[in-house]
Design a protein around this motif. Structure first.
Motif, PDB file in Angstrom:
ATOM      1  N   TYR A  46      24.553   9.443  -8.496  1.00 22.44           N
ATOM      2  CA  TYR A  46      23.728   8.702  -7.549  1.00 22.44           C
ATOM      3  C   TYR A  46      22.444   9.497  -7.335  1.00 22.44           C
ATOM      4  N   ASN A  51      18.340   3.027  -5.838  1.00 26.23           N
ATOM      5  CA  ASN A  51      17.912   2.606  -4.506  1.00 26.23           C
ATOM      6  C   ASN A  51      18.380   1.200  -4.123  1.00 26.23           C
ATOM      7  N   HIS A  55      25.949  -4.114  -1.096  1.00 29.98           N
ATOM      8  CA  HIS A  55      26.636  -3.546   0.054  1.00 29.98           C
ATOM      9  C   HIS A  55      27.101  -4.692   0.940  1.00 29.98           C
ATOM     10  N   MET A  62      16.921   0.369  -0.497  1.00 32.64           N
ATOM     11  CA  MET A  62      16.705   1.436   0.481  1.00 32.64           C
ATOM     12  C   MET A  62      15.296   2.017   0.356  1.00 32.64           C
ATOM     13  N   ALA A  67      18.322   9.165  -1.463  1.00 33.45           N
ATOM     14  CA  ALA A  67      19.391   9.984  -2.067  1.00 33.45           C
ATOM     15  C   ALA A  67      19.139  11.464  -1.771  1.00 33.45           C
ATOM     16  N   GLN A 187      21.297   3.539   7.319  1.00 37.02           N
ATOM     17  CA  GLN A 187      21.028   3.457   5.876  1.00 37.02           C
ATOM     18  C   GLN A 187      21.688   4.615   5.133  1.00 37.02           C
ATOM     19  N   CYS A 191      24.596   4.416   2.120  1.00 36.78           N
ATOM     20  CA  CYS A 191      24.484   5.065   0.802  1.00 36.78           C
ATOM     21  C   CYS A 191      25.657   6.011   0.566  1.00 36.78           C
ATOM     22  N   LYS A 234      25.914  -0.900  -8.750  1.00 35.14           N
ATOM     23  CA  LYS A 234      24.500  -0.508  -8.842  1.00 35.14           C
ATOM     24  C   LYS A 234      23.703  -1.638  -9.475  1.00 35.14           C
TER      25      LYS A 234
END
Lengths: 432, 423
Positions: A46, A51, A55, A62, A67, A187, A191, A234
């Motif tokens: 990741y 990004n 979800h 994001m 990350a 956020q 992640c 992803k």
């Protein structure tokens, strides 16, 4: 009973032990008897490329740099600072975020087991508060500013921005001040839950360590919460044309000699990983043969004062991109670009110097053997190949197998005028 | 793990140190030539090392030489200088792999090449080749000027340069551009002959080889005639400070670089040396240090902050990158943490962490052939013990009181700030 699967590399005379945990977590061990320091890397696939993902059934994107922000926050601990915990063991801990990975690692001379347990523990949970998220922003903004003062960093990332128009390779890994300021606790949590899951992660250990019981010790530290996590889907990366977005980009710094990076976009469509690795090594070997220190090109350019010993080149690839890069310092980067393009054109026409190719192959093998002197190199290189979906030892095997034809065919396909971009950092031109 | 050591004097001014470690897949042979640190020496030695690896009498240009190296499985040559304390060193090295898949032992070729680079340079009319001399002079000038590209290192160098403005310590390892302009080929060649004839030389070989074989080779290739060796003075550690100096210089930077230089007045023969190292580590030498915890973790003022200490010169500095308008606050907070150290506001656990950090670094040196070679050479050059465990014991016996007492010697000498050009 948990078992290792062992493979041996004949070139390096090194072994790698592998075990895939039922959760999907992959565990590797590279024994290095006689060495004092021991290393462990715990990483997730990741990075800044990921990004956008799914979800709660929805596709979300994001802010840039999240990350890397999360990497900083994993170090937050409610009871005691993580750096202190490792220092108390005589160990040192750190982490990095790249395009495709976030990796936490520690090294130590003594108390390896305790350090390993600590590493597994702190990465398996996150402690976020509104306050500690806010506090981190100042630190990260200073980190980004320190990169902005580094002309070598700027010349390289400017090149990526010039070459790529849609691919996230063009975004700074850490984001920018505005995107960092925007990031919220919720956020970061989303992640974390989406990517810090066993099937998305790897643990790589190296050093003078007894592999017996190692797996049992690792398993004892894996928490139920961690084992129950599933990796988010992803979002596929945007399709990127081979034509560059901009052919030229310039930045201004008070550098005594201009810095330049010339990038050429390639593709990474190969029928197998094997073909990808063999081609990559063949291309690297051809580049070193025709443009490296032993080449006629290097000799002429150096003698004319157009390049200095900082001149270097590489062919770089990940799982969604590939490019050639030539860089260094030059009083006249435009002339270097022109001569380089001309020399590559000649090479594509007349073919590879096969004697030179064999010489560089010997050099590569020798350098790989030398690099296995370093436990840190072996383990960190293993991690970075793993994150590309490749095996370091298989990559090394390809060095002996690849042929000049494989790289030349690829170069004929990809080394084209509109695939080339140049980034230069030089002093601002003074008004006359 | 080091399996065996042997030191012998193979010529009146040449010592050979053989280090056997089976774990390494390479052999590394390093030749060290010790020189005094002056502006002229630094410049001439730097230029000399850049010419020596451009070609030799038998490998008459860089291309031929590089092809020879590639063909020998990526054999690597190093030809460089470094500043160690207040001394200058020329380092000429060769490294090559040792592996059954290569099918041959590269030792004899490696030693011969190192000797060739040292004793048999490419010459014309009793000096270096003019074209190479002119080219490398130009390249070295660019290299020195390019110091400013790394703003943090540049700020540290500037701070120490200004702080030691009357001591040899101020000289940059690669010398001075203005002096470089005046250097002639004849002058450099004469300097080369002087260096070869009158320097103390040490050869350190580290790898998995037979001692007698390597000793025989080194004796054959490195046995100069008896000459007078140039004296190299020790560092001056006890330099008094008149008053605190404050300097700021403008540059086009996004982030200010703050460097604070201190004098510790402690040399390595002083019993306070070990507590002083620990003081520096607790204050700012590790991520659990006072400066890191407070200026970064608590105040979010910076991303990096740390201290370093030059063990030979006894100079310590703090370095950090901060916003321009945080200059006063950062200075004040650094002073507060320093005072806290002097007041003994640190724990036994802080000491333990600092000790473990230092001990772990010491013990790990033997994992890296080049680091161990340099360490071994520097210890013998200083006539200090080479056994790492000797130092481990000394660090383990340090008490908190000794650390506080050592800290009281420290004096702040100069504050340097690289600020934005608009500020």
């Amino acid at each position: 009973m948990m078992k290792w699967e062992i493979t041996t590399d004949q070139v390096l005379e090194e072994q790698v032990y592998k075990h895939t945990h039922v959760s999907g977590l992959e565990i590797y061990f590279i024994p290095k008897p006689g060495f004092t320091k021991k290393y462990a890397y715990f990483g997730t696939r990741y990075g800044s490329f990921n990004n956008c993902f799914e979800h709660d059934g929805q596709e979300i994107c994001m802010p840039k740099g999240i990350a890397h922000f999360l990497e900083h926050k994993i170090f937050e601990d409610p009871e005691r600072n993580i750096f202190d915990k490792f220092a108390a063991l005589g160990a040192s801990v750190n982490a990095y975020t790249s395009f495709n990975a976030t990796v936490y690692h520690f090294s130590t001379v003594d108390q390896f087991d305790e350090g390993l347990a600590e590493l597994l523990r702190f990465v398996q949970r996150v402690n976020l508060t509104e306050e500690n998220v806010e506090k981190e922003k100042g630190i990260i903004v200073q980190e980004l500013k320190s990169y902005e003062d580094d002309p070598e960093y700027v010349v390289f990332f400017n090149l990526l921005k010039a070459m790529y128009e849609a691919h996230p390779l063009r975004d700074d890994i850490g984001g920018d001040e505005a995107s960092v300021r925007e990031i919220t606790k919720a956020q970061l949590e989303a992640c974390y839950e989406s990517f810090y899951a066993p099937e998305n992660m790897v643990l790589i250990i190296s050093g003078d360590i007894d592999p017996d019981q190692l797996l049992e010790r690792v398993e004892a530290e894996l928490t139920e919460n961690y084992l129950s996590r599933k990796t988010a889907h992803k979002k596929p990366l945007p399709v990127e044309p081979l034509k560059v977005a901009n052919q030229y980009v310039e930045g201004n710094f008070d550098v005594p000699v201009p810095l330049f990076e010339i990038g050429v976009k390639g593709h990474n469509r190969f029928e197998s990983d094997k073909a990808l690795m063999r081609t990559a090594i063949s291309v690297k070997t051809i580049l070193d043969t025709h443009f490296g220190k032993g080449s006629n090109f290097y000799k002429e350019m150096y003698d004319e004062g157009l390049i200095n010993s900082s001149f270097g080149m590489d062919y770089t690839f990940g799982d969604s991109y590939a490019y050639y890069v030539f860089g260094g310092e030059s009083v006249n980067p435009e002339a270097v670009r022109e001569r380089l393009v001309k020399a590559v054109g000649e090479l594509l026409e007349t073919g590879v110097d096969t004697e030179g190719f064999e010489r560089i192959r010997k050099k590569m093998i020798g350098r790989l053997i030398s690099s296995a002197n370093s436990v840190q190199y072996l383990s960190s290189a293993y991690v970075s190949y793993f994150m590309k979906g490749l095996d370091l030892f298989e990559y090394i095997r390809s060095v002996s197998e690849t042929t000049p034809e494989e790289g030349l065919a690829y170069m004929k396909d990809t080394f084209k005028e509109d695939h080339i971009a140049m980034s230069v950092v030089r002093q601002e031109a003074k008004a006359e | 793990m080091i399996d065996a050591l042997r030191t012998s004097r193979i010529a009146p001014q040449v010592d050979l140190h053989l280090i056997k470690s089976k774990k390494f897949k390479t052999d590394l042979i390093s030749l060290y030539l010790l020189r005094p640190l002056t502006m002229e020496e630094a410049t001439l030695n730097a230029l000399l090392t850049r010419i020596l690896d451009r070609g030799t009498a038998n490998y008459p240009d860089a291309q031929v030489l590089n092809r020879y190296l590639d063909d020998h499985y990526g054999m690597a040559l190093v030809s460089d200088v470094s500043k160690v304390g207040e001394r200058h060193q020329i380092q000429l090295k060769v490294q090559f792999p040792r592996s059954p898949i290569i099918g041959k032992n590269l030792m004899a070729d490696g030693v011969a090449l190192l000797s060739e680079m040292t004793y048999n340079p490419l010459t014309a009319d009793g000096k270096f080749q003019d074209s190479i001399f002119e080219m490398e002079k130009r390249q070295l000038k660019q290299e020195i000027e390019s110091r400013i590209n790394d703003k943090t290192t540049y700020a540290v160098d500037r701070c120490l340069e200004l702080m030691c403005d009357t001591e040899p310590y101020r000289f940059y390892a690669y010398g001075d551009v203005d002096y470089l302009e005046t250097v002639t080929n004849e002058q450099l060649f004469e300097h080369y002959q002087q260096v070869i004839a009158h320097s103390k030389m040490d050869v350190v070989a580290i790898g998995d080889f037979d001692f007698d074989e390597v000793e025989g080779l080194i004796k054959e290739y490195f046995s100069p005639a008896l000459n007078e060796v140039i004296p190299v003075p020790e560092e001056r550690v006890h330099v008094p400070i008149e008053s605190l100096r404050v300097v700021s210089e403008p540059m086009n930077v996004q982030q200010g670089k703050l460097v604070i230089g201190y004098r510790t007045y402690t040399d390595r023969k002083d019993p306070a040396y070990y507590p002083m190292q620990l003081f520096c580590a607790i204050f700012g030498g590790m991520p659990s240090s006072k400066l890191f915890m407070n200026l970064r973790e608590k105040e979010s003022l910076c991303y990096f902050i740390g201290t370093k200490i030059d063990k030979l010169k006894g100079i310590m500095y703090v370095v950090s990158g901060i916003d321009f308008d945080k200059y006063d606050q950062a200075n004040q907070l650094i002073d507060v943490e320093f005072e806290q150290m002097l007041a003994g506001n640190f724990s036994e656990e802080d000491i333990d962490m600092a000790r473990k950090s230092i001990v772990s670094s010491l013990r790990a040196i033997s994992d890296y052939p080049n680091s161990f070679s340099n360490f071994y050479y520097n210890q013998t050059m200083l006539e200090d013990p080479v056994d790492v465990e000797h130092y481990v014991r000394l660090f383990e016996s340090v008490t908190k009181e000794q650390i506080v007492e050592a800290g009281k010697r420290i004096q702040k000498d100069l504050i340097y700030f690289l600020k934005g050009s608009e500020a």
